[in-house]
Scaffold this active site. Structure first.
Site, short mmCIF file in Angstrom:
data_model
loop_
_atom_site.label_atom_id
_atom_site.label_comp_id
_atom_site.label_asym_id
_atom_site.label_seq_id
_atom_site.Cartn_x
_atom_site.Cartn_y
_atom_site.Cartn_z
N GLY A 16 1.21 4.21 -0.77
CA GLY A 16 1.00 2.89 -0.19
C GLY A 16 2.30 2.29 0.31
O GLY A 16 2.46 1.07 0.39
N GLY A 17 3.24 3.16 0.69
CA GLY A 17 4.56 2.69 1.10
C GLY A 17 4.73 2.46 2.59
O GLY A 17 5.85 2.28 3.06
N SER A 18 3.62 2.45 3.32
CA SER A 18 3.72 2.29 4.77
C SER A 18 3.82 0.84 5.22
O SER A 18 4.24 0.56 6.34
CB SER A 18 2.52 2.96 5.45
OG SER A 18 1.31 2.43 4.93
N TYR A 151 -11.69 -6.27 -6.94
CA TYR A 151 -10.24 -6.44 -6.90
C TYR A 151 -9.73 -6.89 -8.26
O TYR A 151 -8.77 -6.33 -8.80
CB TYR A 151 -9.85 -7.45 -5.82
CG TYR A 151 -8.36 -7.59 -5.64
CD1 TYR A 151 -7.66 -6.71 -4.83
CD2 TYR A 151 -7.65 -8.59 -6.29
CE1 TYR A 151 -6.29 -6.81 -4.67
CE2 TYR A 151 -6.27 -8.72 -6.14
CZ TYR A 151 -5.60 -7.82 -5.32
OH TYR A 151 -4.24 -7.93 -5.19
N ALA A 152 -10.37 -7.91 -8.84
CA ALA A 152 -9.94 -8.43 -10.14
C ALA A 152 -10.06 -7.36 -11.22
O ALA A 152 -9.13 -7.16 -12.02
CB ALA A 152 -10.77 -9.66 -10.51
#
Length: 245
Positions: A16-18, A151-152
């Protein structure tokens, strides 16, 4: 002390480093000498635009759909070993789509399931290097998110996974910790930052009076991966400008 955040010779993978927080973390490690590779969702690094908060200069890149466990398993490992693994992948489904099966399953697959799949894939390398695993969660995992149950729940699960893996892997020399950001200005938060009323309401709740930045989250990642944090295990550091204080 001056060299405690020098990562020269270290191998770092940021999933997820983009863009967003992950991109800020990836560039922070690169700027301090690390060899940094990122996993993202698009076919090539050139498919990302700088105005989306994406700076892939100097970073290796591979497209990997982390929502698919088989894709994680099949992905080539970027280095012959690994010193730091940062798991910063995350999605959210607005308009109450997380109350439906498709939305729930997709968010949980990326935000929680893939954390364990990625950690397991690189477990041996991290243990060989006595390295560091950093999981980016959210303060959304500490309280109700009325419109986003997946999400939570996924972020609460991520915080729990940090504790559990932290205890499970500590004896082998791997330190597992996390970052739980509050409202940070990224692509993921545009639903708030591009809505003037919603943004004003949000800022009113933040004691610091402003949003956080990916660079500020990166500072915490550098600390957690460095010799400055050798006795920190299983902790998710909250960085939210004081909202949960």
């Amino acid at each position: 002390m001056a060299n405690d955040t020098d990562f020269t010779g270290k191998r770092i993978l940021v999933v997820g480093g983009s863009s967003g927080i992950g991109n800020g973390i990836a560039q922070a490690f690169r700027q301090r000498g690390g060899a940094v590779h990122v996993w993202g969702t698009r076919a090539a690094a050139s498919d990302y635009a700088a105005d989306e908060g994406c700076d892939l200069a100097g970073l290796g890149y591979t497209q990997v759909d982390v929502g698919d466990p088989d894709a994680i398993e099949a992905a080539a490992k970027p280095f012959d070993g690994l010193d730091v693994l940062v798991l910063s992948q995350g999605i959210v489904a607005y308009q109450r789509r997380e109350f439906q099966r498709e939305g729930w399953d997709k968010v949980m697959a990326v935000n929680l399931d893939s954390l364990m799949h990625c950690a397991r894939k690189f477990e041996a390398e991290l243990k060989d290097a006595k390295g560091s695993l950093i999981i980016v969660s959210s303060i959304g995992g500490t309280r109700a998110q009325i419109g986003n149950p997946a999400y939570a729940a996924s972020k609460a699960g991520a915080i729990s996974l940090v504790r559990t893996l932290g205890r499970a892997w500590a004896a082998s020399g791997v330190r597992v910790n996390g970052i739980a950001p509050g409202m940070v200005d990224t692509k993921l938060t545009k639903v708030t930052t591009e809505n003037p009323k919603r943004l004003a309401d949000t800022l009113e709740k933040i004691p610091c009076g402003r949003l956080g930045t990916p660079e500020e989250m990166a500072g915490i990642a550098l600390f957690l991966a460095s010799p400055l944090a050798t006795y920190v295990v299983g902790q998710s550091i909250i960085a939210d400008g004081g909202i949960t204080a």
